[in-house]
Design a protein around this motif. Structure first.
Motif, PDB file in Angstrom:
ATOM      1  N   TYR A   1       0.819  -1.219   0.000  1.00 14.24           N
ATOM      2  CA  TYR A   1       0.000   0.000   0.000  1.00 14.24           C
ATOM      3  C   TYR A   1       0.849   1.265   0.000  1.00 14.24           C
ATOM      4  O   TYR A   1       0.487   2.284  -0.596  1.00 14.24           O
ATOM      5  N   SER A   2       2.004   1.216   0.675  1.00 16.39           N
ATOM      6  CA  SER A   2       2.812   2.433   0.785  1.00 16.39           C
ATOM      7  C   SER A   2       3.425   2.835  -0.551  1.00 16.39           C
ATOM      8  O   SER A   2       3.858   3.977  -0.716  1.00 16.39           O
ATOM      9  N   GLY A   3       3.449   1.907  -1.518  1.00 12.84           N
ATOM     10  CA  GLY A   3       3.908   2.264  -2.851  1.00 12.84           C
ATOM     11  C   GLY A   3       2.793   2.833  -3.704  1.00 12.84           C
ATOM     12  O   GLY A   3       3.046   3.419  -4.759  1.00 12.84           O
ATOM     13  N   ALA A   4       1.541   2.660  -3.247  1.00 13.22           N
ATOM     14  CA  ALA A   4       0.383   3.112  -4.021  1.00 13.22           C
ATOM     15  C   ALA A   4      -0.265   4.368  -3.448  1.00 13.22           C
ATOM     16  O   ALA A   4      -0.894   5.131  -4.184  1.00 13.22           O
ATOM     17  N   PHE A   5      -0.133   4.574  -2.143  1.00 11.83           N
ATOM     18  CA  PHE A   5      -0.782   5.713  -1.489  1.00 11.83           C
ATOM     19  C   PHE A   5       0.260   6.576  -0.785  1.00 11.83           C
ATOM     20  O   PHE A   5       1.219   6.064  -0.197  1.00 11.83           O
ATOM     21  N   GLU A   6       0.032   7.862  -0.840  1.00  9.70           N
ATOM     22  CA  GLU A   6       0.927   8.775  -0.134  1.00  9.70           C
ATOM     23  C   GLU A   6       0.606   8.820   1.353  1.00  9.70           C
ATOM     24  O   GLU A   6       1.469   9.128   2.171  1.00  9.70           O
ATOM     25  N   GLN A   7      -0.640   8.508   1.703  1.00 12.86           N
ATOM     26  CA  GLN A   7      -1.042   8.550   3.106  1.00 12.86           C
ATOM     27  C   GLN A   7      -0.416   7.397   3.887  1.00 12.86           C
ATOM     28  O   GLN A   7      -0.108   6.333   3.339  1.00 12.86           O
ATOM     29  N   SER A   8      -0.255   7.619   5.166  1.00 15.44           N
ATOM     30  CA  SER A   8       0.252   6.565   6.044  1.00 15.44           C
ATOM     31  C   SER A   8      -0.863   5.574   6.344  1.00 15.44           C
ATOM     32  O   SER A   8      -2.042   5.826   6.056  1.00 15.44           O
ATOM     33  N   LEU A   9      -0.494   4.449   6.939  1.00 18.23           N
ATOM     34  CA  LEU A   9      -1.492   3.443   7.316  1.00 18.23           C
ATOM     35  C   LEU A   9      -2.512   4.044   8.281  1.00 18.23           C
ATOM     36  O   LEU A   9      -3.718   3.799   8.161  1.00 18.23           O
ATOM     37  N   THR A  10      -2.040   4.842   9.208  1.00 18.81           N
ATOM     38  CA  THR A  10      -2.939   5.464  10.184  1.00 18.81           C
ATOM     39  C   THR A  10      -3.942   6.383   9.497  1.00 18.81           C
ATOM     40  O   THR A  10      -5.137   6.386   9.825  1.00 18.81           O
ATOM     41  N   GLU A  11      -3.470   7.152   8.516  1.00 17.81           N
ATOM     42  CA  GLU A  11      -4.357   8.078   7.802  1.00 17.81           C
ATOM     43  C   GLU A  11      -5.377   7.323   6.950  1.00 17.81           C
ATOM     44  O   GLU A  11      -6.557   7.694   6.899  1.00 17.81           O
ATOM     45  N   ILE A  12      -4.924   6.263   6.285  1.00 26.82           N
ATOM     46  CA  ILE A  12      -5.846   5.460   5.470  1.00 26.82           C
ATOM     47  C   ILE A  12      -6.904   4.823   6.364  1.00 26.82           C
ATOM     48  O   ILE A  12      -8.104   4.828   6.048  1.00 26.82           O
ATOM     49  N   ALA A  13      -6.458   4.274   7.486  1.00 25.88           N
ATOM     50  CA  ALA A  13      -7.387   3.622   8.413  1.00 25.88           C
ATOM     51  C   ALA A  13      -8.427   4.609   8.929  1.00 25.88           C
ATOM     52  O   ALA A  13      -9.623   4.286   9.024  1.00 25.88           O
TER      53      ALA A  13
END
Length: 572
Positions: free
Chosen positions: A82-94
């Motif tokens: 996911y970190s290669g596809a989204f600029e947001q962090s895991l916390t932000e996506i969650a």
């Protein structure tokens, strides 16, 4: 219906998908590309290569929305790439997903850690001469089951991190919860519904679908479900998306330099390794395989921007910042075993006689005519002929054959038309001069091709069409040749040429002139009769006055009819 389908309206028969499909699972019938599901391995290469976006993927959002509407807990298993596809962090996506109805967002890497531990156990227990092919990649499973069934016993009998994580989440939060997996892979959609692992994952979203869901409206706070605490123990399981990541996660990283450990990524290398394994040319103890070049970071539904090196760099930077250094956990209380099934896709190889007949039909009558240009999507003309015999391709897919056929037809039309055809370029040089033109202008084509038009005729009308770029019709006489022509000139914008269709109307003009002569003579004779009648009328006016008047009227009408009847145009 398969995971990948093709829109007939968008498909333009460019054969690009055929060219890039590693297992040639795309057929062409009735000028339409079709996915052969029994052969397709869902690698997604055709989806990315299609310039018309004609390939459509079975969606998963509808199921997610249905589960949300039913009030069932939604748990997201997020692929570590996911970190290669989204600029947001895991916390932000969650945080964003929790606002839209999910109760939990957790990394699939939690399941990957468990799978890595199982691999370490199996490699340690492996006897001499054995070979294990890694099975986290769904495309690799499809490839072996369908196209290399002889190697099926070598597939490691362990579920993928996605399935392990799905089972772990359901064991922890209850079977009524709905586990949704999100990642860059198309093949995961089919894996989730495989009978051997069914029930672990309820829906699969690509990263593109997840991005679409994140763009949807938030739920009102009162409608949002209670959030659950995620398991943070992803650890080295986050390395799985990279080539060699499984070895690193399993604590076997030192094996990268050993001869009995093989790491391959990308379909070309994967298939070469499988061919070598099947032939006994290599005998590694463990082969880690990822179908996508560069691993999952190069998956079919990773965004095109940033470019792969930048995506990989961002992924590793994120991964290192999250690395917790924990040891691999032991086997969890979930089933990690997996059985695979033989699904061989076999094509009947036609006999040499049939192949030769198809090659002859394509104009490949001798080996030197087998151009092997690849424009049809096949590596060689012979491969194309085999595909035609197997019902996977059509004769008309051969671009050189169709071009030659079209050129031959065009040449036949040009050579046998009774009208002269000339083509001149922007410099008014003759490019085409057909046999009818040779006959009409009494000069051979070889003598005038690539020479100035002025050698044959006046250039004025051609120059007018070149400058105005508009068609022109004109009658042109050539007294020195004794001919009259009707010329239709058209501008060909793509090539900056003028095409002239020249019709010999000499006989028609002669007939027209003869008719005009008859008309003039008839009028003169009629006028002469009128004058004579009038003279007679003056002598016997009293007796024949009425008859003479009627004769004059009739003859006058005859003159008018003759005059009016000869004015029509010979040509439209």
């Amino acid at each position: 219906m398969g995971i990948i389908t093709i829109s007939a309206a968008n498909c333009k028969n460019c054969y690009r998908c055929v060219r890039f499909c590693p297992v040639k699972a795309i057929s062409i019938r009735d000028d339409q590309a079709r996915i052969e599901d029994k052969a397709c391995i869902q690698c997604g290469i055709c989806v990315n290569q299609c310039p018309q976006n004609a390939k459509q993927i079975q969606g998963g959002l509808e199921a997610v929305l249905r589960y949300r509407a039913s009030g069932q807990p939604l748990l997201l298993s997020l692929a570590p790439s996911y970190s290669g596809a989204f600029e947001q962090s895991l916390t932000e996506i969650a945080a964003e997903l929790l606002k839209r109805g999910f109760s939990l967002v957790e990394e699939t890497a939690v399941g990957a850690r468990i799978v890595a531990g199982e691999y370490r156990r199996l490699v340690a227990a492996q006897g001499d001469g054995g070979c294990l092919i890694s099975s986290p990649c769904s495309v690799i499973i499809n490839l072996v089951e369908k196209h290399y069934p002889r190697l099926l016993p070598h597939l490691t009998p362990v579920v993928s991190p996605m399935i392990a994580h799905g089972r772990l989440l359901k064991a922890r939060w209850g079977p009524e919860s709905r586990v949704i997996f999100a990642g860059p892979c198309i093949a995961k959609k089919e894996e989730a519904r495989e009978p051997a692992v069914a029930g672990a994952i309820d829906a699969v979203l690509t990263f593109a679908e997840l991005r679409e869901f994140l763009a949807s409206p938030e739920l009102p706070p009162a409608q949002r479900p209670r959030s659950l605490a995620p398991n943070p123990d992803a650890g080295k399981g986050r390395w799985f998306p990279l080539p060699g990541g499984l070895l690193r996660a399993a604590g076997l990283a030192e094996g990268v330099l050993e001869q009995d450990i093989l790491i391959v990524d990308g379909m070309e290398e994967v298939m070469a390794a499988l061919e070598a394994l099947a032939a006994g040319e290599i005998k590694p103890r463990l082969v880690e395989m990822l179908a996508c070049k560069g691993g999952c970071i190069g998956g079919p539904f990773m965004p095109k921007a940033p470019v792969f090196p930048a995506r990989r760099d961002r992924f590793i930077t994120t991964l290192l910042s999250l690395e917790d250094g924990e040891h691999i956990a032991g086997r969890e209380e979930i089933e990690l075993g997996r059985e695979f099934r033989v699904r061989p896709y076999q094509r009947i190889y036609p006999g040499e006689k049939k192949i030769r007949a198809i090659l002859d039909a394509m104009g490949k009558t001798t080996p030197d005519k087998e151009l092997n240009c690849g424009s049809c999507g096949y590596e060689s003309c012979r491969d194309k002929a085999v595909a035609i015999a197997q019902g996977m391709a059509e004769l008309e897919m051969c671009v050189p054959y169709m071009r030659e056929k079209a050129e031959n037809l065009a040449s036949t039309i040009i050579d046998f038309t009774p009208n002269a055809i000339l083509v001149v370029d922007a410099q008014l040089r003759i490019k085409e001069f057909n046999p009818a033109a040779e006959k009409l202008f009494k000069v051979m084509a070889e003598a005038v091709k690539e020479r100035p038009l002025g050698m044959v005729m006046d250039e004025t009308h051609f120059a007018t069409v070149l400058n105005s770029r508009r068609p022109l019709q004109v009658k042109v006489e050539y007294p020195h040749l004794g001919i009259v022509t009707h010329q239709r000139l058209s501008y060909i914008e793509e090539e900056d040429l003028v095409l002239a269709l020249i019709i010999d109307i000499t006989d028609m003009e002669r007939q027209k002139e003869a008719f005009a002569t008859v008309k003039r003579e008839t009028i003169a004779k009629a006028q002469e009769v009128i004058e004579k009648q009038m003279k007679v009328a003056q002598l016997i006016a009293g007796q024949l006055g009425e008859t003479t008047a009627e004769s004059k009227v009739l003859l006058t009408k005859l003159i008018q009819l003759v005059q009016e009847g000869g004015d029509e145009n010979v040509l439209p």
